[in-house]
Write a protein that holds these residues in place. Structure first.
Motif, PDB file in Angstrom:
ATOM      1  N   ASN A  45       0.821  -1.214   0.000  1.00  0.00           N
ATOM      2  CA  ASN A  45       0.000   0.000   0.000  1.00  0.00           C
ATOM      3  C   ASN A  45       0.855   1.264   0.000  1.00  0.00           C
ATOM      4  N   CYS A  58      -1.743  -4.233  -9.575  1.00  0.00           N
ATOM      5  CA  CYS A  58      -2.576  -3.050  -9.388  1.00  0.00           C
ATOM      6  C   CYS A  58      -3.062  -3.067  -7.948  1.00  0.00           C
ATOM      7  N   ARG A  59      -3.697  -2.011  -7.506  1.00  0.00           N
ATOM      8  CA  ARG A  59      -4.145  -1.916  -6.112  1.00  0.00           C
ATOM      9  C   ARG A  59      -5.092  -3.052  -5.732  1.00  0.00           C
ATOM     10  N   GLY A  60      -5.872  -3.523  -6.679  1.00  0.00           N
ATOM     11  CA  GLY A  60      -6.807  -4.600  -6.405  1.00  0.00           C
ATOM     12  C   GLY A  60      -6.141  -5.936  -6.115  1.00  0.00           C
ATOM     13  N   ASP A  61      -4.879  -6.070  -6.470  1.00  0.00           N
ATOM     14  CA  ASP A  61      -4.148  -7.317  -6.247  1.00  0.00           C
ATOM     15  C   ASP A  61      -3.536  -7.409  -4.860  1.00  0.00           C
ATOM     16  N   ASP A  63      -4.609  -7.323  -1.676  1.00  0.00           N
ATOM     17  CA  ASP A  63      -5.178  -8.258  -0.708  1.00  0.00           C
ATOM     18  C   ASP A  63      -4.936  -9.709  -1.120  1.00  0.00           C
TER      19      ASP A  63
END
Length: 70
Positions: A45, A58-61, A63
Motif C-alpha cells: 500500500n 494493481c491496487r486490487g491485487d 489483498d
C-alpha cells in the motif's frame, strides 16, 4: 518474514499436554501468518501506482498477494 516449523510430529504426547501443544502451535502459526499478511499489505500500500505497475500489480491485487492467493 518469520518462519515456524510445523512439520514435526509429536512422538508419544497424545494426552492433554500434546493437545495443548498442538493448539498453542496452531495459535502461534495463525498469528505469524496474520502478521506477515499485515506487513505485506502495508508495504504494498506504500508503493505508488507506478511502482505497482512496474512489478505487474494493481491496487486490487494487494489483498490477494497478502493472503497468498495470487
Amino acid at each position: 518474514m518469520a518462519a515456524l516449523d510445523t512439520t514435526r510430529t509429536t512422538t508419544g504426547s497424545f494426552g492433554l499436554v500434546g493437545r495443548i501443544g498442538v493448539t498453542f502451535a496452531s495459535v502461534v502459526n495463525a498469528v505469524v501468518e496474520w502478521n506477515d499478511a499485515r506487513v505485506t499489505r502495508n508495504v504494498l500500500n506504500g508503493l505508488t501506482d507506478r511502482e505497482l505497475d512496474d512489478i505487474g500489480m494493481c491496487r486490487g491485487d494487494i489483498d490477494l498477494v497478502a493472503e497468498g492467493r495470487l
